[in-house]
Motif scaffolding. Sequence first.
Motif: not given
Lengths: 344, 494
Positions: A89-90, A93, A203, A54-55, A84-87, A120-123
């Motif tokens: 990716g979560v 998936a 960041d 959020a945000g 959220s998670g894994g930029g 290649g940073l996402l599954p």
Amino acid sequence: MPSILKPLFLRRSCFCAVLLAYVCLQGVAAEACDATGDTPADMARLHFLVPGGAGGGWDSTARAVGEALRRSGLAARVSYENRSGGGGGVAIAHFIETAGRQQNTVFVGSTALVIRSLGGLLPQDIDELVPIASVVADYGALVVRADSPLQDFAQLSTAVAENPRQNKVAGGSVRGGMDHLVLELAMIAAGHPAGRVPYVAYDAGGQALTSLLSGETQVLSTGVSEVAAASDQGQVRILAITSPERLPELPEVPTLLELGVDAEFANWRGFFGPPGMTEDERKRIACVIETMTRTPEWETQRSRLALTNFVRRGTAFDAFLRDNRRQLDRLMDSVRAGKKAATQ
Amino acid sequence: MAGLEVATRPTNLLLVSAGCFAGTLIGMLPGLGPVSAIALLIPVTYAFDPAGALILLAGVYYGAVFGGSTSAILLNAPGVAGTVATTFDGFPLARSGAAGKALAVAAYASFSGGTLAAVMLLVAAPALATVSLSFQSPEYFALMVLGLIAVTAFAGEGGFAKSTLMAVVGLMLATVGTDRTDGVMRFTFGRLDLLDGISFLLLAMAAFALSEVLLAALNGETRQTTNKLADMGSLKLSRKEVQDVAPAIGRSSLLGFLIGVLPGAGATIASFMSYAFERNLAAPKAQKEFGKGSLRGLAAPESANNAASSGSFVPLLTLGVPGSATTAVMLGALISYGINPGPSLFVDRPDVFWGVIVSMYVGNVVLLILNLPLIPYFARILALPQTFLVPLIVFFCLVGVYLVSFNVFDLYLMIAFGAVAVVLRRFRYPMAPMIVGFTLGGLLETNLRRSMVLYDDSFSFVWERPITLLIMVLTVLIVLLPVLRKRWRRAVTD
């Protein structure tokens, strides 16, 4: 639909019917949004799957679009889910895994996810999802402190290329991320070798701006929306932006294109459907979103986001995504190659 | 003055009270946290004018910091990183039957920290902008090292070697996940669940609350609390205790506020630093009490984290840069109200600038009035029989962690960490340095790597920058001083 809007709706459907007839004659019926028959321009409910917390940027876009849909009566109910998670990716998936029961769900995506997919940073690659429509874009901005000796982009690019020790560049993404790539794009287009930018990763855009203000770095590469306020306050100067034309909010800031630097870059945000989404479904949601972007309710939301309209759908969005991907892929390759050459 | 008028408008008084109340609740229950709460409130705030909206959001923020101490003290469950240092002495106090007193001291300390910070804001906010920008990555790196060393160097239980070891374990755990400089995945074992690293809440719950109740269950401990029921809720402080705590609160508020003003630091570091500072300052006899239930050790981090969260409004309002995740969300909110925070905000929009600052006094008074009468009731939670309390805390931990990520993997991970923590605690390895290492590890690493890039892969920033050098020298002194003092004493007696 509220009864007050009914006359308007009817008038529009008449108009659209005429338009539809015309378009059918042209043989591109699948591309047009119409408000009649089997593709009504409103829907009962729409669920947003947000790949970040959020945000954040994805979240604020989803909530702005959802709010405009609800207030303009285009969607009766909207709901949001932050995964959220894994930029991102979560969420991708999860969306692919549960595609079968994700009717009326759209995934919020952006350029950053294409970059992460290519790196290649996402599954799972974002191109496994079905593109529906893009709505807004932010453009890259090259920024210096108000008291910086650098006056224009030409001086900036020479200073960064020839004196990297004294001219560090801050950005709000990891090395190889969007802010870094935008700067490389501009530098390469200006005739400097790739992969040599003294990039310092922060960041988020706000932190990168802090480092510019404190004098830790001399140049900042970030989104226009991140620095518009600071530029308004006279703390920083925006030397160039990556939009195709000047922006109405920043009439005095030149684009790279008009400076003779062939670098255009849009950080778009848009919506995707689950794999296996039917063409009808895809068109239906795309049309609802497109109709939404013409409402005054959306204008209120968009100005709060401080982003530019960037509406693409159907084959135009597909073609844009293909080009966008090719541009990024080529850019990332040359940055990698440049870096390798520099270290050897 | 414009601020006073804005802050005392009836709607704004109502908003600040509502914000504080919501914030206290959010702070008490580990899980949601102030960042998400504020982000979710933003659409609601469009109904108010910008000053009122920011007053509401600010109320939620410092309300959450205020409320966070309750679960930290009573259940050893720090929901946000800023309240970890509160558990060091707060929980031992609560365990020894002085829960009411501990909560009261925390409330007074939070109130004083918040109020003193609001005074400092009112007097010097525009001038403090330069302080905000005086620290760069090398200074932040040095500050993190100092914070880490200062807390671990004195960890009582298990001695120096064990506490250093645990700090290193914490640093190692902080490296799990996607690295923040290059975006490379580290120690994720191909698992999607680990891409974002281990969450603070998960580790803190496992290391403190969960392992605490598991140990209690293993020991078959039956706490002798029943006979102390009356004392439990007592808020009374003796005159000596007040004399002991008051100066600590003053010092910690100032330190906390200054650290809060730095956009790269924040409430967590402020609380650790002030805790370590008070311990170093204390006489050897009082020093021994730290970690075992010292009122000073509780008051210091509580006033510091509140002062720091107020201090973090300096970079937000005077420079338009966020100092923490929470203020970053608030910055987004301000921009969507059509307000550009920056050096001229207090000229352009005095209603927003001064209104928010003045509302902080009101907010702190509201928080105190809201919290003090509830303390006896909260304290009584500990009087519950062990058979009810243990499952209640386990439930509380599991739900809190699950509600943040909606990921069952996190629950397994927490239980596994909890089990490891039980074994480690049996062998007298302290948990506090591990959590300190973990919370500071990420910032320590990114600031170090940034400094290296800025100085073209050399360490010269350590001696070339005066503030960095000063902090580094202080760090070395903290490690060496006790050793030197011992040597010197031995030399004298010989």
